[in-house]
Design a protein around this motif. Structure first.
Motif, PDB file in Angstrom:
ATOM      1  N   ALA A  95      93.774  54.181 102.018  1.00 33.32           N
ATOM      2  CA  ALA A  95      93.729  52.743 102.290  1.00 33.32           C
ATOM      3  C   ALA A  95      93.954  51.919 101.028  1.00 33.32           C
ATOM      4  CB  ALA A  95      92.407  52.354 102.950  1.00 33.32           C
ATOM      5  N   ASN A  96      94.863  52.419 100.181  1.00 32.68           N
ATOM      6  CA  ASN A  96      95.270  51.645  99.013  1.00 32.68           C
ATOM      7  C   ASN A  96      94.181  51.568  97.950  1.00 32.68           C
ATOM      8  OD1 ASN A  96      97.598  50.362  98.018  1.00 32.68           O
ATOM      9  ND2 ASN A  96      96.770  48.331  98.404  1.00 32.68           N
ATOM     10  N   THR A  97      93.141  52.409  98.088  1.00 32.16           N
ATOM     11  CA  THR A  97      92.038  52.328  97.133  1.00 32.16           C
ATOM     12  C   THR A  97      91.669  53.709  96.596  1.00 32.16           C
ATOM     13  OG1 THR A  97      90.490  52.303  99.006  1.00 32.16           O
ATOM     14  CG2 THR A  97      91.065  50.191  98.049  1.00 32.16           C
ATOM     15  N   GLY A  98      90.927  54.511  97.387  1.00 26.74           N
ATOM     16  CA  GLY A  98      90.478  55.814  96.911  1.00 26.74           C
ATOM     17  C   GLY A  98      89.236  55.710  96.045  1.00 26.74           C
ATOM     18  N   VAL A  99      88.205  55.039  96.581  1.00 20.62           N
ATOM     19  CA  VAL A  99      87.036  54.738  95.748  1.00 20.62           C
ATOM     20  C   VAL A  99      86.012  55.863  95.673  1.00 20.62           C
ATOM     21  CG1 VAL A  99      87.259  52.252  96.004  1.00 20.62           C
ATOM     22  CG2 VAL A  99      85.903  53.536  97.676  1.00 20.62           C
ATOM     23  N   PHE A 100      86.292  57.026  96.304  1.00 20.72           N
ATOM     24  CA  PHE A 100      85.429  58.187  96.094  1.00 20.72           C
ATOM     25  C   PHE A 100      85.868  58.883  94.805  1.00 20.72           C
ATOM     26  CE2 PHE A 100      84.353  58.987 100.900  1.00 20.72           C
ATOM     27  CZ  PHE A 100      83.680  57.781 100.933  1.00 20.72           C
TER      28      PHE A 100
END
Length: 374
Positions: free
Chosen positions: A143-148
């Motif tokens: 989703a354009n992020t990858g915050v994990f």
């Protein structure tokens, strides 16, 4: 650095992640916390199709501290605490200029989604942003992020500075669940004081729909769920009534409670049968909002006469959010004590405990689980 990859079979913790170099309009963020959303499950079980091809970094609901900015960035600076939005937008096209950045098809992600919707073809290599590196290859963040992951690189249009009094474990939830749920009420349905609202599905999204309806001044807020244990959460966030759909017919019960139907119903599960129930719950002139994400091949069959009394069905991507405006407004509501964020955090986990967070989510034990990376 550490992060969680979906490798095509499952979620795995790896230590060899990197990020690409900053481009002039990009920001590097050290992640403080990341929410665990049902969409993170959906991308693994195939609900979203093959749009995000593995391997990719998981997670999309994050907050953290800016560590570096590109040469053209003017909205944030190193040291700022920020919420990360999943959408990027160009800020220049007609939809951006008229306050609808979730509809932007000029950004790279927006163009890829538009292509899939128009042609049915999944995006290919190079169609989606890839700001991580792994084993010598550039890979995507979900989703354009990858915050994990311990750090991310995102476009400056995706980060919004927030007051440092908001804990990262609470702030991260604004990035998806809070924006999506509150936006369905504030931006899409535009619920007015005195309105009645039915909310189907009392998960992380549904709770934010409920509390937005409370803040907007709705006087009857009916939460519907087949898990009776959710009643306590629902009432804490503002529900005036709770319907256990496993024990009572939800449509008839909602109509009875509201004297003929609600002004607004919001389906937060992604089940087409429940979407039909949400339509049946409407009074004449009412509006139904679809927030739940159904499978790519799911079809909802509806007799047109169901809508003849000026009833509406509205799609809603990401709460029709305007992150640069909505995120500071939500933070103000939190600091004023009207928006509940800390209360959404049922449990925190380490990156290595993602499977447990998923299990707790599926078991209905959580309002929201959060990975603490601080």
């Amino acid at each position: 650095m550490r992060g969680i990859l979906f490798d095509g079979e499952g979620a795995v913790v790896v230590d060899e992640l990197g990020t690409t170099d900053l481009e002039p309009d990009q920001v590097r963020v050290r992640i403080g916390a990341a929410g665990v959303c049902h969409s993170d499950v959906s991308v693994i079980n195939g609900t979203f199709g093959q749009m995000f091809s593995p391997p990719f970094v998981m997670g999309h609901e994050g907050a953290g501290q800016v560590v570096a900015v590109g040469s053209d960035v003017t909205t944030v600076e190193a040291g700022d605490h920020v919420v990360i939005a999943t959408i990027d937008n160009c800020g220049r096209c007609s939809v951006c200029a008229t306050g609808h950045p979730t509809l932007c098809q000029t950004s790279k992600l927006g163009a890829a989604i538009a292509k899939r919707n128009e042609t049915g073809e999944e995006p290919g290599p190079g169609d989606l942003p890839a700001y991580f590196t792994y084993q010598g290859e550039a890979i995507m963040g979900f989703a354009n992020t990858g915050v994990f992951a311990e750090e991310v690189v995102v476009g400056q249009g995706q980060v919004v500075a927030i007051d440092k009094r908001v804990p990262f474990t609470s702030a991260c939830l604004i990035g998806c669940g809070v924006l999506t749920g509150t936006g369905a009420i504030f931006n899409r349905a535009q619920v007015y004081r005195g309105d009645s609202v039915a909310v189907i599905g009392v998960g992380g999204i549904g709770l934010n729909v409920i509390q937005a309806a409370r803040i907007a001044g709705a006087t009857k807020i009916v939460a519907v769920d087949n898990n009776p244990a959710k009643e306590g959460f629902a009432r804490q966030f503002g529900a005036t009534h709770f319907v256990d759909s496993g024990q009572a017919p939800s449509v008839e019960t909602v109509r009875e409670i509201t004297g003929g139907g609600v002004d607004c119903s919001v389906e937060c599960v992604g089940n087409t049968s429940l979407m039909m129930d949400a339509v049946e719950m409407l009074r004449p002139g009412g509006s139904m909002v679809i927030l739940g994400v159904a499978g790519m091949d799911a079809v909802m069959e509806l007799a047109p006469f169901k809508l003849y009394q000026n009833k509406s069905i509205m799609g809603c991507r990401y709460g029709s959010a305007r992150p640069a405006f909505d995120i500071p407004a939500l933070v103000d509501l939190y600091l004023d004590g009207r928006l509940l964020l800390d209360e959404l955090v049922s449990a925190t986990y380490d990156l290595a405990e993602l499977d447990k967070a998923f299990d707790d989510l599926e078991a209905g034990k959580l309002a929201r689980g959060v990975l603490d990376l601080s």
